[in-house]
Design a protein around this motif. Structure first.
Motif, PDB file in Angstrom:
ATOM      1  N   ALA A 188       0.808  -1.215   0.000  1.00  0.00           N
ATOM      2  CA  ALA A 188       0.000   0.000   0.000  1.00  0.00           C
ATOM      3  C   ALA A 188       0.841   1.264   0.000  1.00  0.00           C
ATOM      4  CB  ALA A 188      -0.926   0.008   1.209  1.00  0.00           C
ATOM      5  N   THR A 189       2.053   1.179   0.503  1.00  0.00           N
ATOM      6  CA  THR A 189       2.873   2.384   0.671  1.00  0.00           C
ATOM      7  C   THR A 189       4.160   2.349  -0.162  1.00  0.00           C
ATOM      8  OG1 THR A 189       3.847   1.357   2.650  1.00  0.00           O
ATOM      9  CG2 THR A 189       1.959   2.839   2.968  1.00  0.00           C
ATOM     10  N   LEU A 190       5.063   1.481   0.198  1.00  0.00           N
ATOM     11  CA  LEU A 190       6.388   1.492  -0.417  1.00  0.00           C
ATOM     12  C   LEU A 190       6.355   1.150  -1.903  1.00  0.00           C
ATOM     13  CD1 LEU A 190       8.308  -0.300   2.470  1.00  0.00           C
ATOM     14  CD2 LEU A 190       8.319   2.143   1.937  1.00  0.00           C
ATOM     15  N   ARG A 191       5.720   0.030  -2.256  1.00  0.00           N
ATOM     16  CA  ARG A 191       5.719  -0.404  -3.654  1.00  0.00           C
ATOM     17  C   ARG A 191       4.797   0.434  -4.524  1.00  0.00           C
ATOM     18  NH1 ARG A 191       5.937  -5.135  -0.609  1.00  0.00           N
ATOM     19  NH2 ARG A 191       7.805  -6.372  -0.927  1.00  0.00           N
ATOM     20  N   ALA A 192       3.827   1.101  -3.905  1.00  0.00           N
ATOM     21  CA  ALA A 192       2.886   1.918  -4.676  1.00  0.00           C
ATOM     22  C   ALA A 192       3.459   3.288  -5.023  1.00  0.00           C
ATOM     23  CB  ALA A 192       1.590   2.084  -3.890  1.00  0.00           C
ATOM     24  N   ARG A 193       4.633   3.617  -4.473  1.00  0.00           N
ATOM     25  CA  ARG A 193       5.209   4.945  -4.723  1.00  0.00           C
ATOM     26  C   ARG A 193       5.461   5.208  -6.197  1.00  0.00           C
ATOM     27  NH1 ARG A 193      10.542   5.491  -2.608  1.00  0.00           N
ATOM     28  NH2 ARG A 193      10.692   3.238  -2.915  1.00  0.00           N
ATOM     29  N   HIS A 194       5.751   4.162  -6.951  1.00  0.00           N
ATOM     30  CA  HIS A 194       6.153   4.329  -8.346  1.00  0.00           C
ATOM     31  C   HIS A 194       4.972   4.276  -9.312  1.00  0.00           C
ATOM     32  CE1 HIS A 194      10.030   3.661  -6.495  1.00  0.00           C
ATOM     33  NE2 HIS A 194       9.676   2.430  -6.116  1.00  0.00           N
ATOM     34  N   LEU A 195       3.754   4.080  -8.796  1.00  0.00           N
ATOM     35  CA  LEU A 195       2.583   3.989  -9.649  1.00  0.00           C
ATOM     36  C   LEU A 195       2.012   5.368  -9.945  1.00  0.00           C
ATOM     37  CD1 LEU A 195       0.720   1.020  -7.856  1.00  0.00           C
ATOM     38  CD2 LEU A 195       2.069   0.911  -9.971  1.00  0.00           C
ATOM     39  N   PRO A 196       1.250   5.511 -11.047  1.00  0.00           N
ATOM     40  CA  PRO A 196       0.542   6.772 -11.296  1.00  0.00           C
ATOM     41  C   PRO A 196      -0.380   7.104 -10.127  1.00  0.00           C
ATOM     42  CG  PRO A 196       0.494   5.378 -13.238  1.00  0.00           C
ATOM     43  CD  PRO A 196       1.059   4.535 -12.126  1.00  0.00           C
ATOM     44  N   ARG A 197      -0.731   8.376  -9.992  1.00  0.00           N
ATOM     45  CA  ARG A 197      -1.460   8.827  -8.803  1.00  0.00           C
ATOM     46  C   ARG A 197      -2.758   8.062  -8.588  1.00  0.00           C
ATOM     47  NH1 ARG A 197      -3.079  15.114  -7.385  1.00  0.00           N
ATOM     48  NH2 ARG A 197      -4.040  14.668  -5.358  1.00  0.00           N
ATOM     49  N   LYS A 198      -3.554   7.856  -9.640  1.00  0.00           N
ATOM     50  CA  LYS A 198      -4.839   7.177  -9.494  1.00  0.00           C
ATOM     51  C   LYS A 198      -4.651   5.744  -9.033  1.00  0.00           C
ATOM     52  CE  LYS A 198      -9.117   6.210 -12.014  1.00  0.00           C
ATOM     53  NZ  LYS A 198      -9.832   6.337 -13.315  1.00  0.00           N
ATOM     54  N   GLU A 199      -3.684   5.035  -9.643  1.00  0.00           N
ATOM     55  CA  GLU A 199      -3.417   3.656  -9.249  1.00  0.00           C
ATOM     56  C   GLU A 199      -2.826   3.590  -7.845  1.00  0.00           C
ATOM     57  OE1 GLU A 199      -1.157   1.474 -12.124  1.00  0.00           O
ATOM     58  OE2 GLU A 199      -2.200   2.400 -13.812  1.00  0.00           O
ATOM     59  N   ARG A 200      -2.023   4.597  -7.498  1.00  0.00           N
ATOM     60  CA  ARG A 200      -1.416   4.630  -6.168  1.00  0.00           C
ATOM     61  C   ARG A 200      -2.490   4.772  -5.090  1.00  0.00           C
ATOM     62  NH1 ARG A 200       1.877   8.442  -7.126  1.00  0.00           N
ATOM     63  NH2 ARG A 200       0.918  10.183  -6.021  1.00  0.00           N
ATOM     64  N   LEU A 201      -3.487   5.624  -5.362  1.00  0.00           N
ATOM     65  CA  LEU A 201      -4.572   5.813  -4.403  1.00  0.00           C
ATOM     66  C   LEU A 201      -5.402   4.540  -4.266  1.00  0.00           C
ATOM     67  CD1 LEU A 201      -6.179   7.658  -2.550  1.00  0.00           C
ATOM     68  CD2 LEU A 201      -7.499   8.427  -4.538  1.00  0.00           C
ATOM     69  N   ALA A 202      -5.695   3.888  -5.394  1.00  0.00           N
ATOM     70  CA  ALA A 202      -6.465   2.637  -5.364  1.00  0.00           C
ATOM     71  C   ALA A 202      -5.713   1.566  -4.582  1.00  0.00           C
ATOM     72  CB  ALA A 202      -6.749   2.170  -6.783  1.00  0.00           C
ATOM     73  N   LYS A 203      -4.399   1.508  -4.766  1.00  0.00           N
ATOM     74  CA  LYS A 203      -3.581   0.519  -4.058  1.00  0.00           C
ATOM     75  C   LYS A 203      -3.544   0.820  -2.562  1.00  0.00           C
ATOM     76  CE  LYS A 203      -0.980  -3.139  -4.547  1.00  0.00           C
ATOM     77  NZ  LYS A 203      -1.550  -4.388  -5.059  1.00  0.00           N
ATOM     78  N   LEU A 204      -3.486   2.103  -2.239  1.00  0.00           N
ATOM     79  CA  LEU A 204      -3.467   2.499  -0.830  1.00  0.00           C
ATOM     80  C   LEU A 204      -4.739   2.046  -0.133  1.00  0.00           C
ATOM     81  CD1 LEU A 204      -2.195   4.067   1.529  1.00  0.00           C
ATOM     82  CD2 LEU A 204      -3.332   6.124   0.660  1.00  0.00           C
ATOM     83  N   VAL A 205      -5.882   2.210  -0.808  1.00  0.00           N
ATOM     84  CA  VAL A 205      -7.166   1.833  -0.208  1.00  0.00           C
ATOM     85  C   VAL A 205      -7.296   0.319  -0.107  1.00  0.00           C
ATOM     86  CG1 VAL A 205      -9.669   1.872  -0.510  1.00  0.00           C
ATOM     87  CG2 VAL A 205      -8.322   3.936  -0.964  1.00  0.00           C
ATOM     88  N   SER A 206      -7.042  -0.385  -1.231  1.00  0.00           N
ATOM     89  CA  SER A 206      -7.262  -1.836  -1.249  1.00  0.00           C
ATOM     90  C   SER A 206      -6.271  -2.571  -0.348  1.00  0.00           C
ATOM     91  CB  SER A 206      -7.177  -2.365  -2.681  1.00  0.00           C
ATOM     92  OG  SER A 206      -5.899  -2.114  -3.249  1.00  0.00           O
ATOM     93  N   SER A 207      -4.981  -2.330  -0.556  1.00  0.00           N
ATOM     94  CA  SER A 207      -3.976  -3.032   0.254  1.00  0.00           C
ATOM     95  C   SER A 207      -3.982  -2.550   1.702  1.00  0.00           C
ATOM     96  CB  SER A 207      -2.581  -2.859  -0.354  1.00  0.00           C
ATOM     97  OG  SER A 207      -2.491  -3.523  -1.589  1.00  0.00           O
ATOM     98  N   GLY A 208      -4.290  -1.263   1.903  1.00  0.00           N
ATOM     99  CA  GLY A 208      -4.371  -0.745   3.260  1.00  0.00           C
ATOM    100  C   GLY A 208      -5.494  -1.405   4.041  1.00  0.00           C
ATOM    101  N   PHE A 209      -6.653  -1.596   3.390  1.00  0.00           N
ATOM    102  CA  PHE A 209      -7.773  -2.281   4.038  1.00  0.00           C
ATOM    103  C   PHE A 209      -7.399  -3.716   4.372  1.00  0.00           C
ATOM    104  CE2 PHE A 209     -11.513  -5.003   3.895  1.00  0.00           C
ATOM    105  CZ  PHE A 209     -12.383  -4.352   4.756  1.00  0.00           C
ATOM    106  N   LEU A 210      -6.735  -4.394   3.434  1.00  0.00           N
ATOM    107  CA  LEU A 210      -6.338  -5.782   3.680  1.00  0.00           C
ATOM    108  C   LEU A 210      -5.319  -5.874   4.807  1.00  0.00           C
ATOM    109  CD1 LEU A 210      -6.082  -7.139   0.020  1.00  0.00           C
ATOM    110  CD2 LEU A 210      -7.808  -7.715   1.748  1.00  0.00           C
ATOM    111  N   ALA A 211      -4.411  -4.886   4.887  1.00  0.00           N
ATOM    112  CA  ALA A 211      -3.437  -4.880   5.984  1.00  0.00           C
ATOM    113  C   ALA A 211      -4.157  -4.801   7.333  1.00  0.00           C
ATOM    114  CB  ALA A 211      -2.464  -3.710   5.823  1.00  0.00           C
ATOM    115  N   LEU A 212      -5.180  -3.936   7.411  1.00  0.00           N
ATOM    116  CA  LEU A 212      -5.956  -3.831   8.649  1.00  0.00           C
ATOM    117  C   LEU A 212      -6.724  -5.117   8.932  1.00  0.00           C
ATOM    118  CD1 LEU A 212      -7.398  -0.202   8.272  1.00  0.00           C
ATOM    119  CD2 LEU A 212      -5.631  -0.965   9.875  1.00  0.00           C
TER     120      LEU A 212
END
Length: 275
Positions: free
Chosen positions: A94-118
């Protein structure tokens, strides 16, 4: 780039490299295997509930089944480590690997992977609770949590937001299943009999889990709308509520079978998933 930004970037790169360690990969894959087992047990409990048998058709009920065996404490601590590793891996996604993605994909990854982390972290805490002898009824815990929110300032809106968020995740799982988005997580088996089987498991499992999450989120929204915490009973309560409706037992069996399919898919993900 300023010296400060350069230092921060180098530090993030170093942490990302550490997150790629083989040890974390192994523990995270073990976490997927634990998740797989939990889904299979929850699915089996849901099918049993459809026929009037007792049981908690959610993660706590599945963990209770695992804790009942003679090796229970060792299993609880091992599963805690596995789920913690998986939560950390999802957090790095959600954080480290998503840094290199475009902004829209980075936000989607933050939400999806962040939720799964929780989610995986909370499952790990459940294993820890059972390991030290703390056991609770999941439906009662959910009702108490909802009651506490309803009694707090702005708690009503927080409960609505929580329910809508869970429903949103459910819709995401259904959409992911229907568009076969799960294929990106695996080394491909296209064209083979095994590939077709994995495709069917992924489709059925994701859709069934999405439906169950939507039912769970809906109960939070209903509890907020009626300002009655008793309406909020979590996954176990939402599945048991189906039993009281026409065709409910059949739908409950279908959802239970879908959870088992998702569990088998997660086991495949543990072995052949891209990390």
């Amino acid at each position: 780039m300023s010296d400060g930004d350069s230092t921060m970037s180098e530090a993030a790169d170093a942490v990302e490299e550490a997150s790629n360690a083989k040890a974390l990969d192994v523990v995270a894959r073990s976490g997927f295997a634990v998740v797989a087992l939990l889904h299979v047990i929850v699915g089996a409990i849901a099918v049993a509930v459809a026929f009037g048998q007792p049981g908690q058709a959610e993660a706590t009920g599945a963990i209770e089944q695992l804790a009942a065996n003679p090796w229970g404490p060792a299993v609880m601590w091992s599963c805690l480590i596995a789920c913690t590793g998986l939560a950390l891996w999802q957090l790095s996604e959600a954080t480290l690997r998503a840094r290199h993605l475009p902004r829209k994909e980075r936000l989607a990854k933050l939400v999806s992977s962040g939720f799964l982390a929780l989610a995986y972290g909370s499952v790990g805490l459940s294993f820890a609770g059972f390991a030290v002898g703390l056991r609770a009824d999941s439906s009662r815990t959910t009702r108490d949590f909802s009651a506490a929110l309803l009694g707090a300032p702005f708690g009503l809106w927080v409960l609505i937001a929580l329910g809508l968020t869970i429903m949103g995740v459910g819709i995401y799982f259904v959409a992911k299943g229907l568009r076969r988005g799960f294929k990106d997580e695996l080394f491909h088996f296209d064209g083979s009999h095994r590939g077709k089987l994995i495709d069917a498991l992924g489709l059925t499992g994701h859709v069934a889990k999405g439906i169950a999450l939507n039912l769970t989120g809906l109960l939070f929204v209903i509890a907020a709308g009626k300002q009655n915490a008793d309406e909020s009973t979590g996954l176990d309560g939402s599945l048991k509520a189906l039993r009281e409706h026409p065709f409910g037992p059949s739908l409950l069996v279908a959802i239970g079978a879908g959870f088992i399919c998702y569990g088998i898919f997660a086991l495949v993900r543990a072995r052949f998933g891209r990390m």
